[in-house]
Design a protein around this motif. Structure first.
Motif, PDB file in Angstrom:
ATOM      1  N   ASP A 151       0.837  -1.211   0.000  1.00 18.02           N
ATOM      2  CA  ASP A 151       0.000   0.000   0.000  1.00 18.02           C
ATOM      3  C   ASP A 151       0.870   1.260   0.000  1.00 18.02           C
ATOM      4  O   ASP A 151       0.571   2.235  -0.698  1.00 18.02           O
ATOM      5  CB  ASP A 151      -0.916   0.016   1.233  1.00 18.02           C
ATOM      6  CG  ASP A 151      -1.942  -1.117   1.202  1.00 18.02           C
ATOM      7  OD1 ASP A 151      -2.128  -1.712   0.119  1.00 18.02           O
ATOM      8  OD2 ASP A 151      -2.539  -1.411   2.254  1.00 18.02           O
ATOM      9  N   ALA A 154       2.296   1.800  -3.387  1.00 20.35           N
ATOM     10  CA  ALA A 154       1.265   2.292  -4.305  1.00 20.35           C
ATOM     11  C   ALA A 154       1.059   3.788  -4.097  1.00 20.35           C
ATOM     12  O   ALA A 154       0.995   4.564  -5.056  1.00 20.35           O
ATOM     13  CB  ALA A 154      -0.042   1.529  -4.069  1.00 20.35           C
ATOM     14  N   THR A 160       2.599  -0.781  -8.543  1.00 16.31           N
ATOM     15  CA  THR A 160       1.586  -1.813  -8.365  1.00 16.31           C
ATOM     16  C   THR A 160       2.311  -3.091  -7.972  1.00 16.31           C
ATOM     17  O   THR A 160       3.000  -3.701  -8.787  1.00 16.31           O
ATOM     18  CB  THR A 160       0.807  -2.030  -9.676  1.00 16.31           C
ATOM     19  OG1 THR A 160       0.380  -0.745 -10.126  1.00 16.31           O
ATOM     20  CG2 THR A 160      -0.395  -2.928  -9.455  1.00 16.31           C
ATOM     21  N   SER A 285       8.392  -0.121 -12.110  1.00 14.82           N
ATOM     22  CA  SER A 285       7.123   0.198 -12.771  1.00 14.82           C
ATOM     23  C   SER A 285       7.242   0.143 -14.291  1.00 14.82           C
ATOM     24  O   SER A 285       6.242  -0.012 -14.989  1.00 14.82           O
ATOM     25  CB  SER A 285       6.654   1.597 -12.378  1.00 14.82           C
ATOM     26  OG  SER A 285       6.657   1.759 -10.997  1.00 14.82           O
TER      27      SER A 285
END
Lengths: 456, 456
Positions: A151, A154, A160, A285
């Motif tokens: 979390d 993110a 992700t 990412s």
């Protein structure tokens, strides 16, 4: 011959007393870089102590980088007498000596730890989880902590990440060693040069081939990677230059990994502490083929004495970990994992980072301003000042790097030159350039030192 | 083809649901040892899930030893379907399933942790040490903990150990890996056979040669050690046989190390829990030439989720550690080190061990008495019952070990045979012999299972 009067004092072993005497002489310049130390036997006879005492003292000095050993020749005072505080063993055991530096710009420091919050969460965790805390730990770390990290990534790095792909370990040193076992001992590992020398040492101790790869302004040079299958880098904030790997270079490096079947270990250490620029997205990412392993640590962002780090493995490597290395026990106690999970999920970590970012920014401005005000400001140029918790200070001086560091040491300033982080030949522009770590700096000491300098 | 109805439930990933279904079928004997599982692709198509889901489930089953992989052939149900709980990843993530065993005799368990004392000491440490807790840790561990361990070893094992020779690490797995780097990758490591399979796996993962050495009643056979330079053993209490290495054999092994320049890693795991006999002195105490490395862990004596272990290095190896590996950061957080130091130095550990020893002795007596009362008591013989937290149960049965374990599984009893701990050929007398771990045993469940057995 070195002669000291070694006094027995309670709690200080004799070898430690001897180590402190020699270290003090090195720091004060009474023992010069390159100077040969007496043999263990000769020194033991001279001081009337056992050879083991001398061995203990030399061992400690070696470990801390004050001296070096040349096989079958002897021990020599190192050219770079100062190691970062984070790597220095037993600092807690060494009380303040009169010859300690006034100003330590060589190490990292963390303070302002949220003790009361942490303590409260520890109590809560004990009460809420009780017996569950005693269960054998899942070997990749407890689920609530992995979820809290996912979390956090993110929210703050726009990453992700599945909690299932996160692996918790007691420090990045441990995780590097695990990666060697996971990726293979037959691989060649490439590290950035200049760089944090410890990473090189860890790969060497792990029994794998490690090569140094040169950098330009945009990051490591892809054309120098061909002997390697694994690249270890810090694209968000390179140590010690502070460089940020450019977007184009990131793409090139990911292409290299894709086409060669290589891996990139993205060490995101320090990425929390950026002041002037929006951080670049993580390379993880950009990677759609499972070639990037993301890694970060709470030892840097919370306190060096909290040993919790983590990495994010691509699916196939997580499966390989479970198949081949699933027998390893987790290295972080459940108490600390649950406490950190709450610290993250309740927003305390975010608050802490925001507070520390402001605090470090203020401190950086104080240091920069003190340097700009000092009488020799025209000799100084600041380089890469918007990066992490250190900057580079180029000094216009005829002195060599060694002489510059000794000159600073005489003034009571502990500092390391950029050149000491090179394995490869040192470019001329990176000489006479000091790495200024201001995280643990004492502002008052800085003002004092600069004032005394002006008076001299 | 395996067909399950995988329901999505919150917090349980799909691969985990699939893993649980397959594991339940293995435990219930619906999938037989040796049976081939469908290929990942075929199963994914049949269940209409992604191949990654099946990979995750198979990976977990592999890691936990329920299935094995044969390269380019496929996956097979393992002959020994049960692994010790301590090695099973993610047990906390798996809530009770209807097919969970009624009685788990396969794993270790710790309970009765002194929560209130530990919690109070944690608070005290925060208040008393404050900012000092944030300093970089000495890489061999904090001095007060090392001193407390040295004092403990003096009081309880009559060992003379300097705090300076103690090295703290986050679990013995970590310390084994450090020893490989310290003693050398070119060495051959010998382990006891039968033995705790994980140690073999760790040496293999560490990239060194590891050989299995047979034992007789007195311990490992010195004449089988010749290819090895390092011997890893548990002389105080061998797992799983419970044997104590005899005094004569200890002398022989130390002579072997002295004459060959070899090392002995004395894993003193579990030595706190002896009931009937006075413990033998540690081999470390017999060694005058620095050939024995003593190792122990608090993960066993306090809780598996507390990751603090330590080893005692001879002087020359401590010096070598400082010279060659002194760059490694300590792996245990300062908070836990200071808490454990107080827990030891204030006598809480001693109290805890005494309490646990009584508790385990009571439990052992309950188990032994229940077994002696049961209707098939005449088929059972207890072996080596004064050792640690387990004993061996020889069963007079025509069944093979595999069939015996399956038979127990059908009755809801999870247990491992002694034969499953062998790498070398299994002697006939060690077949049909079960390893009964009673540390984590539920007395009520034991009575229930035995009663149901009698009714059947």
């Amino acid at each position: 011959m070195l002669t000291y009067e070694l006094k027995k004092s309670p709690g200080v072993p004799l070898y430690e007393a001897l180590y402190r005497c020699i270290r003090a002489d090195i720091l004060a310049g009474r023992l010069q870089p390159g100077q040969k130390l007496p043999s263990k036997r000769a020194l033991a006879q001279n001081l009337k102590v056992s050879k083991i005492t001398v061995e203990g003292a030399y061992g400690q000095l070696l470990a801390e980088g004050y001296i070096r050993a040349a096989e079958k020749v002897g021990f020599f005072v190192e050219d770079v007498p100062f190691t970062p505080a984070a790597a220095a063993p037993c600092p807690a055991a060494a009380p303040a000596s009169p010859r300690q530096p006034l100003l330590d710009l060589s190490g990292s420091g963390t303070e302002r730890f949220p003790f009361s919050v942490w303590s409260r969460l520890q109590r809560e965790v004990m009460l809420d989880y009780g017996e569950k805390l005693l269960l054998p730990l899942p070997n990749q770390g407890i689920a609530p902590l992995r979820q809290a990290i996912a979390d956090h990534l993110a929210a703050f790095r726009a990453m992700t990440v599945k909690a299932d792909n996160i692996l918790i370990g007691a420090g990045t040193d441990f995780l590097y060693n695990l990666l060697i076992q996971l990726l293979g001992r037959d691989k060649t590992y490439a590290v950035e040069d200049p760089g944090y020398g410890k990473i090189h040492k860890i790969y060497a101790a792990g029994g794998v081939r490690c090569i140094s790869v040169p950098m330009d302004r945009e990051g490591v040079l892809p054309e120098a990677l061909h002997p390697a299958q694994v690249l270890h880098l810090s694209p968000a904030h390179h140590f010690p230059t502070g460089r940020v790997t450019s977007t184009g270079r990131r793409q090139q490096l990911i292409s290299w990994a894709n086409s060669s079947g290589g891996y990139i270990i993205e060490d995101d250490y320090d990425s929390e502490f950026r002041f002037d620029a929006h951080p670049q997205p993580a390379m993880q990412s950009l990677d759609s083929s499972g070639r990037v392993i993301y890694m970060n640590t709470f030892s840097r962002s919370l306190a060096p004495s909290i040993r919790i780090s983590y990495m994010v493995l691509p699916d196939h490597l997580m499966t390989r970990f479970r198949e081949n290395l699933g027998f390893y026990s987790c290295t972080v106690s459940s108490f600390e994992q649950y406490t950190l999970a709450r610290f993250l999920s309740r927003g305390y970590f975010e608050k802490h980072i925001n507070r520390m970012r402001k605090y470090y920014k203020m401190r950086r401005n104080q240091v920069l301003s003190a340097l700009r005000r000092c009488s020799f400001a025209d000799k100084l140029t600041i380089r890469e000042e918007d990066a992490g918790l250190h900057f580079l200070l180029k000094v216009d001086t005829p002195l060599s790097d060694d002489a510059l560091v000794r000159f600073c040491a005489e003034k009571g300033i502990l500092v390391r030159p950029l050149s000491s982080y090179y394995h490869l030949p040192i470019p001329e522009e990176d000489r006479r350039c000091l790495v200024i770590n201001y995280a643990g700096l004492n502002q008052q000491a800085l003002e004092q030192v600069l004032a005394a300098w002006d008076d001299a």
